[in-house]
Scaffold this motif. Structure first.
Motif, PDB file in Angstrom:
ATOM      1  N   ILE A  66      -4.003   1.648  -6.958  1.00  0.00           N
ATOM      2  CA  ILE A  66      -5.242   1.832  -6.192  1.00  0.00           C
ATOM      3  C   ILE A  66      -6.283   0.775  -6.542  1.00  0.00           C
ATOM      4  O   ILE A  66      -7.188   0.495  -5.758  1.00  0.00           O
ATOM      5  CB  ILE A  66      -5.810   3.249  -6.420  1.00  0.00           C
ATOM      6  N   GLY A  80      -1.901   2.953  -2.292  1.00  0.00           N
ATOM      7  CA  GLY A  80      -2.976   2.737  -3.253  1.00  0.00           C
ATOM      8  C   GLY A  80      -3.923   1.608  -2.884  1.00  0.00           C
ATOM      9  O   GLY A  80      -5.147   1.807  -2.814  1.00  0.00           O
ATOM     10  N   ALA A 100     -12.800   4.603  -6.005  1.00  0.00           N
ATOM     11  CA  ALA A 100     -11.339   4.574  -6.096  1.00  0.00           C
ATOM     12  C   ALA A 100     -10.865   5.487  -7.222  1.00  0.00           C
ATOM     13  O   ALA A 100      -9.717   5.942  -7.231  1.00  0.00           O
ATOM     14  CB  ALA A 100     -10.858   3.148  -6.335  1.00  0.00           C
TER      15      ALA A 100
END
Length: 529
Positions: free
Chosen positions: A46, A168, A184
């Motif tokens: 991510i 991600g 995030a």
């Protein structure tokens, strides 16, 4: 071999399912496992698309930024083989509840990070707690679903494991561009709350067996921390420390060796080794292990390298880069419903071999990148990579389980997952080091071809100096412009070297496909810890 329930389910205290069809609470438990594994795999990548932004804000260089990804992977590698033991100690539901709470806390820590050290500590904590959610998802499937419904749960799990790393960068990029990179990590908070509710409702309360703490392979546990952590640091820092000219690298290498020796000793003296390396004496399983290792390097390596290329060369923002990475998830979504059919009717070696060829071709086609390359140049290769990944990942997982006895299926699945993450961790570190070294090499190679007495070079510099206003200042600006162009072209060539290294790695392990053991006729997808 026809039963889909791993013997490890009995070891965790969960009785095998006896109902012909799972009830709603069982499916809620499976949903919890799927969400947990998706969150765990999604958080591996991510940060990839957002890394340039994060690095700038916390004061980290591009090579130091790889630690944000590798720290998570190394921690996952260490915890994955320990999950079976930790389930027995705490009980499955209690263990996952603890892991989820801690994962949420470490996610918040990452989101609040103001330094590289704080970020790495948070990522290590995330990796330790998230790694528990990957193999336990299969344990939930094996213990909560009847055999005839387990292929559905296994396909759902496979989709989350494959989609996580490619989803991600897209999620991280969207959050970075529309809010901030901090989100995030903060996005894990509401998801974790939902996960805890599903765990509470969908899993039965288990008993703790604290006596299992005495039987742990502590030599193996400590050895994994020292060995895997040491080798990753050596690969990450070796280039900056001039390799074995540095006392630090010698010390870390000694720590790595000590760690691996402790793991080896644990194989002989522990009642239940943390990693059952004796399985590697099985030729078919050793082939699966090697293929999984390289597959991990390709999966996580390309999910890291592509956003870096698009940010540095094509000037893409985090969201734009995330969209390109996500393309490889499209074939996975399309093929996953066909997984139970393919595994029962098509030779496993043919499917995995096709996947390996697709992965090799996708990396080889990316060797020809130029300074003019953009996201469009990755569309075909990303689709090929996604199809190759789903063919390899899902079917190698089944090959790992079927190549050993039922009693060893759980150990095989754990070692398979560890191999994939170990390949990703070492692959990321090696690619970052290779990129740094080749960037420097290509930069000076190009400069050496630009002779100071070359009339064309002199004419170009003179023209650029005039464009910048002439005089000494104009000449200095022209020289900086020339060096910038050289550095850009050298960086592109370094990225090409990364893809070439991945291609060579895939080609080297490709013959191992022939050593895989075909699945029994009428085989159905298994869920194993």
């Amino acid at each position: 071999m026809s039963s889909a329930v791993s013997l490890d389910s009995a070891a965790t205290g969960g009785p095998p399912p006896i109902a012909e069809k799972a009830d709603i609470t069982a499916w809620l438990g499976v949903a919890a496992g799927a969400i947990g594994s998706l969150m765990a795999t999604l958080d591996i990548s991510i940060v990839n698309a957002s890394l340039p932004t994060i690095q700038g804000e916390i004061g980290a260089s591009s090579s130091e930024g790889t630690w944000i990804a590798t720290a998570y992977l190394v921690a996952e590698i260490i915890i994955i083989p320990l999950t079976g033991w930790l389930e027995r100690v705490f009980g499955l539901r209690r263990f996952l509840m603890i892991a989820t709470v801690l994962f949420t806390a470490f996610s918040v820590m990452c989101g609040l990070s103001t330094s590289l050290t704080m970020m790495i500590l948070g990522r290590v904590g995330q990796g330790f707690t998230a790694g528990a959610m990957i193999p336990t998802a299969l344990t939930i499937i094996a213990t909560r679903l009847p055999p005839q419904q387990q292929p559905i749960g296994t396909a759902l799990f496979g989709l989350t494991v494959i989609m996580g790393p490619v989803l991600g960068p897209l999620v991280g990029g969207w959050l970075t561009e529309n809010f901030s990179w901090h989100y995030a990590f903060f996005v894990n908070v509401p998801i974790s709350i939902i996960l805890m509710v599903l765990l509470y409702v969908g899993l039965p309360k288990g008993k703790m067996q604290l006596g299992e703490l005495v039987n742990a392979d502590w030599l193996g546990v400590i050895g994994m921390v020292l060995g895997l952590g040491g080798i990753t640091i050596v690969l990450e820092e070796g280039h900056r420390e001039q390799w074995f000219e540095s006392a630090l690298i010698w010390q870390l290498s000694a720590v790595t060796l000590l760690g691996f020796i402790m793991i080896a000793v644990g194989q002989f003296y522990a009642k239940r080794p943390v990693i059952k390396l004796s399985l590697l004496r099985n030729r078919a399983f050793a082939a699966v292990f090697a293929l999984a290792f390289v597959l991990g390097a390709v999966m996580f390596g390309t999910a890291y390298v592509i956003p870096q290329f698009l940010a540095a060369i094509a000037d893409y923002n985090a969201l734009q880069a995330g969209k390109i990475v996500f393309l490889s998830g499209i074939p996975a979504m399309m093929m996953m419903p066909l997984f139970p059919i393919l595994i029962a009717r098509v030779d496993l070696r043919l499917i995995v071999g096709t996947g390996v060829i697709l992965l090799a071709m996708s990396c080889y086609l990316d060797v020809a990148l130029t300074a003019q390359s953009r996201g469009d140049d990755f569309v075909v290769t990303q689709l090929m990579r996604g199809l190759g990944t789903v063919f390899c990942m899902m079917f190698l997982n089944q090959a790992a389980i079927s190549s050993v006895s039922r009693a060893e299926a759980g150990d095989a699945a754990g070692l398979f997952n560890a191999a994939r993450n170990l390949g990703g961790s070492i692959g990321l570190a090696a690619l970052a080091t290779l990129q740094d070294e080749r960037w420097e090499f290509h930069r000076w190679t190009i400069h050496s071809t630009l002779g100071a007495n070359d009339v064309r070079v002199q004419d170009w510099v003179s023209q650029q100096a005039m464009n910048y206003g002439g005089g000494p200042d104009g000449l200095a600006a022209a020289m900086r412009s020339l060096d910038g162009m050289v550095m850009r072209d050298a960086l592109v060539m370094a990225f090409n070297d990364d893809f070439l290294a991945l291609t060579i790695g895939i080609v080297l392990v490709a013959p191992l496909v022939l050593l895989l053991r075909p699945l029994p006729k009428g085989y159905h997808a298994k869920a194993a810890h």
